[in-house]
Write a protein that holds these residues in place. Structure first.
Motif, PDB file in Angstrom:
ATOM      1  N   MET A   1     -97.804  30.989  58.734  1.00 20.98           N
ATOM      2  CA  MET A   1     -97.372  30.110  59.823  1.00 20.98           C
ATOM      3  C   MET A   1     -98.542  29.259  60.333  1.00 20.98           C
ATOM      4  SD  MET A   1     -94.226  30.733  59.896  1.00 20.98           S
ATOM      5  CE  MET A   1     -93.777  29.674  61.275  1.00 20.98           C
ATOM      6  N   LEU A 235     -89.646  27.722  73.026  1.00 20.34           N
ATOM      7  CA  LEU A 235     -88.412  27.306  72.360  1.00 20.34           C
ATOM      8  C   LEU A 235     -87.467  26.738  73.400  1.00 20.34           C
ATOM      9  CD1 LEU A 235     -87.436  30.215  69.947  1.00 20.34           C
ATOM     10  CD2 LEU A 235     -88.082  27.891  69.325  1.00 20.34           C
ATOM     11  N   ASP A 237     -84.243  26.902  73.856  1.00 23.77           N
ATOM     12  CA  ASP A 237     -83.258  27.798  74.467  1.00 23.77           C
ATOM     13  C   ASP A 237     -83.929  28.864  75.336  1.00 23.77           C
ATOM     14  OD1 ASP A 237     -83.592  28.794  71.455  1.00 23.77           O
ATOM     15  OD2 ASP A 237     -83.045  30.533  72.635  1.00 23.77           O
ATOM     16  N   GLN A 238     -85.143  29.269  74.989  1.00 27.82           N
ATOM     17  CA  GLN A 238     -85.869  30.225  75.837  1.00 27.82           C
ATOM     18  C   GLN A 238     -86.161  29.628  77.202  1.00 27.82           C
ATOM     19  OE1 GLN A 238     -89.518  30.997  73.733  1.00 27.82           O
ATOM     20  NE2 GLN A 238     -88.732  32.877  72.814  1.00 27.82           N
ATOM     21  N   ASP A 242     -84.040  31.208  80.031  1.00 26.53           N
ATOM     22  CA  ASP A 242     -84.868  32.227  80.684  1.00 26.53           C
ATOM     23  C   ASP A 242     -86.108  31.550  81.271  1.00 26.53           C
ATOM     24  OD1 ASP A 242     -86.034  34.607  81.491  1.00 26.53           O
ATOM     25  OD2 ASP A 242     -86.631  35.238  79.474  1.00 26.53           O
ATOM     26  N   ARG A 244     -89.188  30.612  83.508  1.00 25.02           N
ATOM     27  CA  ARG A 244     -90.097  31.506  84.236  1.00 25.02           C
ATOM     28  C   ARG A 244     -90.783  30.816  85.403  1.00 25.02           C
ATOM     29  NH1 ARG A 244     -93.183  34.922  79.543  1.00 25.02           N
ATOM     30  NH2 ARG A 244     -91.464  36.379  79.160  1.00 25.02           N
TER      31      ARG A 244
ATOM     32  N   LYS B  12     -87.528  44.218  80.275  1.00 26.35           N
ATOM     33  CA  LYS B  12     -87.188  42.842  80.654  1.00 26.35           C
ATOM     34  C   LYS B  12     -86.719  42.813  82.101  1.00 26.35           C
ATOM     35  CE  LYS B  12     -86.182  38.519  80.474  1.00 26.35           C
ATOM     36  NZ  LYS B  12     -87.327  37.590  80.534  1.00 26.35           N
ATOM     37  N   ARG B  55     -79.759  39.178  73.868  1.00 30.83           N
ATOM     38  CA  ARG B  55     -80.478  37.897  73.927  1.00 30.83           C
ATOM     39  C   ARG B  55     -81.982  38.086  73.724  1.00 30.83           C
ATOM     40  NH1 ARG B  55     -78.433  33.342  77.139  1.00 30.83           N
ATOM     41  NH2 ARG B  55     -76.172  33.387  77.157  1.00 30.83           N
ATOM     42  N   GLY B  59     -84.661  36.608  70.796  1.00 29.17           N
ATOM     43  CA  GLY B  59     -85.767  35.773  71.256  1.00 29.17           C
ATOM     44  C   GLY B  59     -85.317  34.690  72.212  1.00 29.17           C
ATOM     45  N   ASN B  60     -84.056  34.779  72.659  1.00 26.51           N
ATOM     46  CA  ASN B  60     -83.544  33.799  73.611  1.00 26.51           C
ATOM     47  C   ASN B  60     -84.104  34.110  75.008  1.00 26.51           C
ATOM     48  OD1 ASN B  60     -80.440  33.370  75.298  1.00 26.51           O
ATOM     49  ND2 ASN B  60     -81.803  31.704  74.737  1.00 26.51           N
ATOM     50  N   TYR B  61     -84.107  35.394  75.372  1.00 27.14           N
ATOM     51  CA  TYR B  61     -84.845  35.846  76.550  1.00 27.14           C
ATOM     52  C   TYR B  61     -86.194  36.376  76.081  1.00 27.14           C
ATOM     53  CZ  TYR B  61     -80.558  35.761  79.388  1.00 27.14           C
ATOM     54  OH  TYR B  61     -79.429  35.396  80.069  1.00 27.14           O
ATOM     55  N   ARG B  62     -87.221  36.134  76.887  1.00 27.56           N
ATOM     56  CA  ARG B  62     -88.567  36.534  76.489  1.00 27.56           C
ATOM     57  C   ARG B  62     -88.898  37.912  77.056  1.00 27.56           C
ATOM     58  NH1 ARG B  62     -91.005  30.567  77.784  1.00 27.56           N
ATOM     59  NH2 ARG B  62     -89.409  30.661  79.405  1.00 27.56           N
ATOM     60  N   ALA B  63     -89.159  38.859  76.171  1.00 31.33           N
ATOM     61  CA  ALA B  63     -89.464  40.225  76.584  1.00 31.33           C
ATOM     62  C   ALA B  63     -90.710  40.241  77.465  1.00 31.33           C
ATOM     63  CB  ALA B  63     -89.678  41.096  75.358  1.00 31.33           C
ATOM     64  N   GLU B  64     -90.691  41.146  78.424  1.00 32.71           N
ATOM     65  CA  GLU B  64     -91.836  41.257  79.338  1.00 32.71           C
ATOM     66  C   GLU B  64     -92.926  42.119  78.711  1.00 32.71           C
ATOM     67  OE1 GLU B  64     -90.181  41.651  83.155  1.00 32.71           O
ATOM     68  OE2 GLU B  64     -91.872  42.852  83.847  1.00 32.71           O
ATOM     69  N   ASP B  83     -94.838  33.277  67.859  1.00 38.19           N
ATOM     70  CA  ASP B  83     -94.813  31.930  68.424  1.00 38.19           C
ATOM     71  C   ASP B  83     -93.452  31.283  68.129  1.00 38.19           C
ATOM     72  OD1 ASP B  83     -94.901  30.029  66.088  1.00 38.19           O
ATOM     73  OD2 ASP B  83     -96.708  31.181  65.647  1.00 38.19           O
ATOM     74  N   PRO B  84     -93.113  30.215  68.869  1.00 39.58           N
ATOM     75  CA  PRO B  84     -91.778  29.620  68.752  1.00 39.58           C
ATOM     76  C   PRO B  84     -91.379  29.283  67.322  1.00 39.58           C
ATOM     77  CG  PRO B  84     -92.913  28.654  70.620  1.00 39.58           C
ATOM     78  CD  PRO B  84     -93.911  29.555  69.934  1.00 39.58           C
ATOM     79  N   ARG B  85     -92.296  28.755  66.547  1.00 39.90           N
ATOM     80  CA  ARG B  85     -91.925  28.337  65.194  1.00 39.90           C
ATOM     81  C   ARG B  85     -91.646  29.529  64.299  1.00 39.90           C
ATOM     82  NH1 ARG B  85     -95.880  25.977  62.909  1.00 39.90           N
ATOM     83  NH2 ARG B  85     -94.726  24.607  61.539  1.00 39.90           N
ATOM     84  N   ILE B  87     -90.316  32.308  65.414  1.00 45.99           N
ATOM     85  CA  ILE B  87     -88.986  32.768  65.834  1.00 45.99           C
ATOM     86  C   ILE B  87     -87.899  31.896  65.190  1.00 45.99           C
ATOM     87  CG2 ILE B  87     -87.413  33.007  67.804  1.00 45.99           C
ATOM     88  CD1 ILE B  87     -89.840  33.831  69.479  1.00 45.99           C
ATOM     89  N   LEU B  88     -88.129  30.589  65.129  1.00 48.98           N
ATOM     90  CA  LEU B  88     -87.140  29.712  64.476  1.00 48.98           C
ATOM     91  C   LEU B  88     -86.978  30.082  63.008  1.00 48.98           C
ATOM     92  CD1 LEU B  88     -87.745  26.115  65.919  1.00 48.98           C
ATOM     93  CD2 LEU B  88     -85.922  27.729  66.465  1.00 48.98           C
ATOM     94  N   ARG B  91     -84.864  33.204  62.804  1.00 45.79           N
ATOM     95  CA  ARG B  91     -83.454  32.893  63.052  1.00 45.79           C
ATOM     96  C   ARG B  91     -82.828  32.189  61.854  1.00 45.79           C
ATOM     97  NH1 ARG B  91     -83.475  30.226  69.075  1.00 45.79           N
ATOM     98  NH2 ARG B  91     -84.107  32.069  70.263  1.00 45.79           N
TER      99      ARG B  91
END
Lengths: 258, 232
Positions: A1, A235, A237-238, A242, A244, B12, B55, B59-64, B83-85, B87-88, B91
């Motif tokens: 990545m 992202l 949708d994040q 969600d 912050r 979360k 969610r 990865g739609n909600y970000r884990a704490e 990182d976001p990419r 996660i994409l 998915r």
């Protein structure tokens, strides 16, 4: 990545007198990626777009662009002719007001063909057929090819601007509120066009919008700006589902659900 | 069987800054393992955090804090810190999600809503549309509706388009949030069959499902959740 970025900004600062328009902003964009910059008026989104595209110089910080052969260019240290060449070839810019980009006294076909001619295409037949092809792609009737843009509606002008911008197959397009000021029905059509063209041609986009629904539909990632700072990024949708940062929560909760 | 998805000490909570910084804890210390070919149904009352967990897995909600390991291209990737990419990419290849409601895109037909998942994977347009058409027909969406954007469809029809979109790519892990909530008995049976086929192919499935019949038909086991309580 660890694919290299297409465009990166680091430590960007810009003050207008007392006002901090950009405060220590970092941005990365990868090939084929759509990044939305959202925030309210005056948050610095358009300033950031102008700095990233080399149109406005920052007080400090750097912007790097990687060309197709992998060479890095310091956007704000480039000679003006090189930057102009970049804007005419690898890059495109879609303004909120298409009149800023279009030549209103030149036919629709001429507006599309002009960017090809600037790249050195000289064969009239090839230019005209490319113009016809692009008018069709942005859903403008080919009978309008010889009409002047001033006879076009706002939505058509915006689609013509997109045809003019994309005809040279840029790798990176900067968009400033591309659907601003259009009727909702016209917006939907334009958004769908942008979405399908950008995906099909694998174009990277930095998109400035105050409209969160536009960001959700188009963008892979989102950066939220407030008073010249990026307060939250992730992202799309994040960030929208969600949020912050207090400002992002305010922004998301202020949207009416249709 | 191979573990496809694994959470450890997943936490979360939501901080509501517009409510004076009120902190709402939802998940505390979730440990969950899902293996290839099994379907785990999250169970518990409303407010237990089932949707929040699902969610977070996507990865739609970000884990704490804690980890969410997903088997992606032979390696375990932590969704909680990727990182976001990345996660994409997960998915795209590995992790599919069927939400309760279809997010409609103006002007895109039902057929293309489903087919574009395959187009994004580089599959030829004719093949993608053929497969989308077959799956929509299997879900009893008649051919006359395929060319129409789903905005005007009924809730049940939209849900079936959403299911087709979720199942068509054959992701190794599927997250299903109330997949049969707005469906009649005939279509519930189709979905049960699709879940069984996916499990037989080795798909790991996490589902939220209030319908007891569907749950009994698809679940290999339940994962019990209860509303967060402060330690007394």
């Amino acid at each position: 990545m660890t694919e290299p970025t297409l465009l990166s900004g680091r430590g960007l600062n810009l003050n207008f007198g007392e006002l901090s328009a950009l405060a220590n902003v970092d941005v990365d964009l990868w090939p084929g990626e759509i990044l939305a910059i959202v925030g309210e008026s005056g948050s610095g989104k358009t300033t950031l777009l102008n700095v990233l595209s080399g149109r406005t110089a920052p007080d400090s910080g750097m912007v790097w662009y990687r060309d197709p052969s992998g060479h890095l260019h310091d956007v704000h240290a480039m000679p003006a002719p090189s930057l102009r060449t970049l804007h005419r070839s690898d890059w495109g810019f879609v303004h909120q007001d298409p009149r800023q980009n279009l030549r209103m006294g030149v036919s629709a076909g001429g507006n599309v063909g002009e960017r090809l001619m600037a790249q050195g295409v000289r064969h009239y037949g090839a230019i005209r057929s490319a113009a016809l092809d692009w008018l069709a792609q942005v859903e403008i009737d080919e009978n309008r090819i010889d009409d002047l843009p001033r006879t076009f509606s706002g939505g058509m002008l915006q689609r013509l601007q997109i045809a003019r911008t994309l005809v040279t197959h840029p790798r990176l397009v900067f968009m400033d509120e591309p659907t601003g000021g259009l009727d909702v029905s016209v917006q939907a059509r334009l958004l769908d066009l942008i979405r399908s063209l950008v995906t099909r041609l694998n174009i990277a986009v930095v998109l400035v919008t105050h409209d969160i629904a536009v960001a959700r539909l188009l963008a892979h990632r989102i950066a939220v700006m407030q008073r010249g700072r990026i307060v939250e990024t992730g992202l799309t949708d994040q960030v929208l589902d969600d949020p912050r940062h207090p400002y992002t929560q305010l922004l998301v909760s202020s949207v009416l659900n249709a | 069987m191979t573990i496809m998805l694994s959470t450890r000490a997943l936490v979360k909570s939501f901080t509501l800054h517009l409510r004076g910084g009120l902190k709402m804890p939802v998940l505390s210390g979730i440990d969950l393992d899902i293996r290839a070919g099994e379907c785990v149904v999250l169970s518990g009352p409303s407010g237990a955090g089932k949707s929040t967990l699902m969610r977070s897995l996507y990865g739609n909600y970000r884990a704490e804090s804690g980890s969410i390991l997903v088997r992606h291209s032979g390696k375990m990737i932590d969704i909680a810190s990727a990182d976001p990419r990345a996660i994409l990419a997960v998915r795209h290849e590995t992790l599919g999600y069927v939400s309760q409601f279809l997010r409609v895109v103006p002007r895109v037909s039902a057929l293309d809503v489903v087919a574009e998942v395959l187009l994004a994977r580089g599959i030829d347009q004719d093949i993608a549309r053929d497969r989308a058409r077959n799956l929509l027909l299997k879900l009893n969406i008649p051919a006359r509706l395929h060319g129409i954007p789903p905005a005007t469809f009924s809730g049940g029809e939209q849900q079936r388009v959403n299911l087709a979109r979720g199942f068509i790519a054959g992701h190794p892990i599927l997250l299903l949030d109330e997949p049969t909530a707005s469906l009649d008995a005939e279509n519930r049976a189709v979905v049960i069959e699709m879940v069984r086929e996916a499990k037989a192919r080795g798909t790991a499935i996490v589902a939220i499902c209030h319908d007891a019949d569907v749950r009994d038909a698809i679940a290999d086991r339940l994962f019990a959740m209860s509303p967060y309580q402060d330690a007394a």
